[in-house]
Design a protein around this motif. Structure first.
Motif, PDB file in Angstrom:
ATOM      1  N   HIS A  68      41.204  37.551  34.814  1.00 17.26           N
ATOM      2  CA  HIS A  68      41.748  38.848  35.326  1.00 17.26           C
ATOM      3  C   HIS A  68      43.357  38.568  35.751  1.00 17.26           C
ATOM      4  CE1 HIS A  68      42.311  42.456  37.547  1.00 17.26           C
ATOM      5  NE2 HIS A  68      42.203  42.066  38.571  1.00 17.26           N
ATOM      6  N   MET A  69      43.455  37.301  36.719  1.00 15.20           N
ATOM      7  CA  MET A  69      44.507  36.909  37.179  1.00 15.20           C
ATOM      8  C   MET A  69      45.578  36.339  35.957  1.00 15.20           C
ATOM      9  SD  MET A  69      43.303  35.004  40.381  1.00 15.20           S
ATOM     10  CE  MET A  69      44.942  34.368  41.123  1.00 15.20           C
ATOM     11  N   LYS A  70      45.128  35.791  35.357  1.00 18.47           N
ATOM     12  CA  LYS A  70      46.129  35.487  33.889  1.00 18.47           C
ATOM     13  C   LYS A  70      46.675  36.461  33.107  1.00 18.47           C
ATOM     14  CE  LYS A  70      44.275  30.663  33.258  1.00 18.47           C
ATOM     15  NZ  LYS A  70      43.554  29.861  32.621  1.00 18.47           N
ATOM     16  N   THR A  71      45.963  37.694  33.191  1.00 15.05           N
ATOM     17  CA  THR A  71      46.257  38.876  32.258  1.00 15.05           C
ATOM     18  C   THR A  71      46.571  39.891  33.079  1.00 15.05           C
ATOM     19  OG1 THR A  71      43.954  39.283  31.951  1.00 15.05           O
ATOM     20  CG2 THR A  71      44.900  37.912  30.411  1.00 15.05           C
ATOM     21  N   CYS A  72      45.624  40.560  33.333  1.00 15.20           N
ATOM     22  CA  CYS A  72      45.732  42.030  34.098  1.00 15.20           C
ATOM     23  C   CYS A  72      46.958  41.769  35.387  1.00 15.20           C
ATOM     24  CB  CYS A  72      44.514  42.363  34.629  1.00 15.20           C
ATOM     25  SG  CYS A  72      43.503  42.768  33.424  1.00 15.20           S
ATOM     26  N   VAL A  73      46.538  41.018  36.280  1.00 14.91           N
ATOM     27  CA  VAL A  73      47.334  40.832  37.411  1.00 14.91           C
ATOM     28  C   VAL A  73      48.862  40.165  37.202  1.00 14.91           C
ATOM     29  CG1 VAL A  73      47.608  39.599  39.844  1.00 14.91           C
ATOM     30  CG2 VAL A  73      45.523  40.147  38.856  1.00 14.91           C
ATOM     31  N   VAL A  74      48.890  39.516  36.283  1.00 17.10           N
ATOM     32  CA  VAL A  74      50.423  38.870  36.045  1.00 17.10           C
ATOM     33  C   VAL A  74      51.082  40.367  35.110  1.00 17.10           C
ATOM     34  CG1 VAL A  74      51.740  37.551  34.207  1.00 17.10           C
ATOM     35  CG2 VAL A  74      49.917  36.673  35.601  1.00 17.10           C
ATOM     36  N   GLU A  75      50.516  40.967  34.445  1.00 19.70           N
ATOM     37  CA  GLU A  75      51.069  42.166  33.633  1.00 19.70           C
ATOM     38  C   GLU A  75      51.377  43.104  34.800  1.00 19.70           C
ATOM     39  OE1 GLU A  75      48.798  45.253  31.127  1.00 19.70           O
ATOM     40  OE2 GLU A  75      49.014  43.636  30.071  1.00 19.70           O
ATOM     41  N   ARG A  76      50.525  43.512  35.591  1.00 11.91           N
ATOM     42  CA  ARG A  76      50.901  44.536  36.572  1.00 11.91           C
ATOM     43  C   ARG A  76      52.151  44.064  37.638  1.00 11.91           C
ATOM     44  NH1 ARG A  76      45.609  46.666  38.935  1.00 11.91           N
ATOM     45  NH2 ARG A  76      47.131  48.193  40.190  1.00 11.91           N
ATOM     46  N   ILE A  77      52.073  42.741  37.979  1.00 10.10           N
ATOM     47  CA  ILE A  77      53.239  42.369  38.683  1.00 10.10           C
ATOM     48  C   ILE A  77      54.370  42.401  37.791  1.00 10.10           C
ATOM     49  CG2 ILE A  77      54.108  40.459  39.904  1.00 10.10           C
ATOM     50  CD1 ILE A  77      51.335  39.467  40.818  1.00 10.10           C
ATOM     51  N   GLN A  78      54.571  41.861  36.586  1.00  9.76           N
ATOM     52  CA  GLN A  78      55.591  41.883  35.953  1.00  9.76           C
ATOM     53  C   GLN A  78      56.120  43.595  35.582  1.00  9.76           C
ATOM     54  OE1 GLN A  78      54.235  39.890  32.267  1.00  9.76           O
ATOM     55  NE2 GLN A  78      54.995  37.996  33.142  1.00  9.76           N
ATOM     56  N   GLU A  79      55.064  44.400  35.924  1.00  7.94           N
ATOM     57  CA  GLU A  79      55.543  45.849  35.544  1.00  7.94           C
ATOM     58  C   GLU A  79      55.998  46.511  37.022  1.00  7.94           C
ATOM     59  OE1 GLU A  79      51.911  47.752  34.081  1.00  7.94           O
ATOM     60  OE2 GLU A  79      52.360  47.093  32.136  1.00  7.94           O
ATOM     61  N   HIS A  82      52.923  45.927  42.507  1.00  6.15           N
ATOM     62  CA  HIS A  82      52.532  44.771  43.591  1.00  6.15           C
ATOM     63  C   HIS A  82      51.108  45.269  44.482  1.00  6.15           C
ATOM     64  CE1 HIS A  82      55.843  42.429  42.697  1.00  6.15           C
ATOM     65  NE2 HIS A  82      56.752  43.462  42.561  1.00  6.15           N
ATOM     66  N   GLU A  83      50.910  46.778  44.217  1.00  5.88           N
ATOM     67  CA  GLU A  83      49.504  47.012  44.552  1.00  5.88           C
ATOM     68  C   GLU A  83      48.341  46.214  44.065  1.00  5.88           C
ATOM     69  OE1 GLU A  83      48.870  51.325  44.392  1.00  5.88           O
ATOM     70  OE2 GLU A  83      50.981  51.811  44.893  1.00  5.88           O
ATOM     71  N   VAL A  84      48.417  45.382  43.005  1.00  3.47           N
ATOM     72  CA  VAL A  84      47.499  44.748  42.409  1.00  3.47           C
ATOM     73  C   VAL A  84      47.069  43.719  43.332  1.00  3.47           C
ATOM     74  CG1 VAL A  84      48.859  43.345  41.070  1.00  3.47           C
ATOM     75  CG2 VAL A  84      46.678  43.726  40.342  1.00  3.47           C
ATOM     76  N   ILE A  85      47.938  43.023  43.796  1.00  4.50           N
ATOM     77  CA  ILE A  85      47.695  42.041  44.850  1.00  4.50           C
ATOM     78  C   ILE A  85      46.808  42.373  46.154  1.00  4.50           C
ATOM     79  CG2 ILE A  85      48.709  40.395  46.648  1.00  4.50           C
ATOM     80  CD1 ILE A  85      51.404  40.374  44.843  1.00  4.50           C
ATOM     81  N   GLU A  86      47.051  43.657  46.559  1.00  2.00           N
ATOM     82  CA  GLU A  86      45.909  44.280  47.856  1.00  2.00           C
ATOM     83  C   GLU A  86      44.508  44.455  46.999  1.00  2.00           C
ATOM     84  OE1 GLU A  86      44.780  44.711  51.194  1.00  2.00           O
ATOM     85  OE2 GLU A  86      46.740  44.132  50.782  1.00  2.00           O
ATOM     86  N   GLU A  87      44.673  45.044  45.750  1.00  2.00           N
ATOM     87  CA  GLU A  87      43.479  45.087  45.088  1.00  2.00           C
ATOM     88  C   GLU A  87      42.564  43.686  44.698  1.00  2.00           C
ATOM     89  OE1 GLU A  87      42.995  47.773  41.516  1.00  2.00           O
ATOM     90  OE2 GLU A  87      42.894  45.472  40.669  1.00  2.00           O
ATOM     91  N   LEU A  88      43.270  42.856  44.481  1.00  2.00           N
ATOM     92  CA  LEU A  88      42.711  41.498  44.216  1.00  2.00           C
ATOM     93  C   LEU A  88      42.291  40.858  45.462  1.00  2.00           C
ATOM     94  CD1 LEU A  88      42.249  39.216  41.966  1.00  2.00           C
ATOM     95  CD2 LEU A  88      44.747  38.168  42.686  1.00  2.00           C
ATOM     96  N   MET A  89      42.868  41.018  46.575  1.00  2.00           N
ATOM     97  CA  MET A  89      42.548  40.526  47.713  1.00  2.00           C
ATOM     98  C   MET A  89      41.365  41.102  48.152  1.00  2.00           C
ATOM     99  SD  MET A  89      44.565  38.120  48.325  1.00  2.00           S
ATOM    100  CE  MET A  89      44.204  37.502  49.902  1.00  2.00           C
ATOM    101  N   LYS A  90      41.069  42.703  48.143  1.00  2.00           N
ATOM    102  CA  LYS A  90      39.849  43.042  48.468  1.00  2.00           C
ATOM    103  C   LYS A  90      38.619  42.723  47.508  1.00  2.00           C
ATOM    104  CE  LYS A  90      41.634  47.602  49.744  1.00  2.00           C
ATOM    105  NZ  LYS A  90      41.885  49.053  49.180  1.00  2.00           N
ATOM    106  N   THR A  91      39.054  42.574  46.270  1.00  2.00           N
ATOM    107  CA  THR A  91      38.027  42.085  45.311  1.00  2.00           C
ATOM    108  C   THR A  91      37.412  40.629  45.668  1.00  2.00           C
ATOM    109  OG1 THR A  91      38.757  43.570  43.524  1.00  2.00           O
ATOM    110  CG2 THR A  91      37.461  41.570  42.955  1.00  2.00           C
ATOM    111  N   MET A  92      38.474  39.746  46.025  1.00  2.00           N
ATOM    112  CA  MET A  92      38.214  38.340  46.358  1.00  2.00           C
ATOM    113  C   MET A  92      37.323  38.246  47.707  1.00  2.00           C
ATOM    114  SD  MET A  92      41.383  36.482  45.251  1.00  2.00           S
ATOM    115  CE  MET A  92      40.882  34.657  45.786  1.00  2.00           C
TER     116      MET A  92
END
Length: 97
Positions: A68-79, A82-92
């Motif tokens: 997820h971090m190597k694909t989805c998260v990187v892609e969304r940050i590149q787009e 940056h909300e993906v970071i908060e989403e990832l932190m909640k999931t972690m």
């Protein structure tokens, strides 16, 4: 498969196959635990099997998180999303309970 946000995973065929194989094995382990309970197996033995399932699920979670971090998260940050970071932190946080 898209979720309610219209997003889908980016799993390679190999990753998807690996995840499904692991999950099938875990499913079998859970059925085995059910059988142990039905047979009144000694509690410590059942608890050890539960620990094995939890470890296997953690392994699946780590693999999925890595991908997820190597694909989805990187892609969304590149787009610029940056909300993906908060989403990832909640999931972690949920994974580390």
């Amino acid at each position: 498969m898209e979720n309610e946000n219209g997003r889908s995973s980016h799993h390679s065929h190999k990753t998807k196959s690996d995840l499904l194989t692991r999950l099938n094995r875990i499913e079998g382990q859970v059925r085995g635990i059910k059988g142990l309970i039905e047979k009144d197996t000694y509690c410590d033995d059942v608890l050890n099997q539960i620990a094995a399932v939890q470890s296997a699920l953690n392994s699946v979670g780590k693999l999925l998180l890595t991908q997820h971090m190597k694909t989805c998260v990187v892609e969304r940050i590149q787009e610029g999303d940056h909300e993906v970071i908060e989403e990832l932190m909640k999931t972690m946080g949920k994974l580390m309970k």
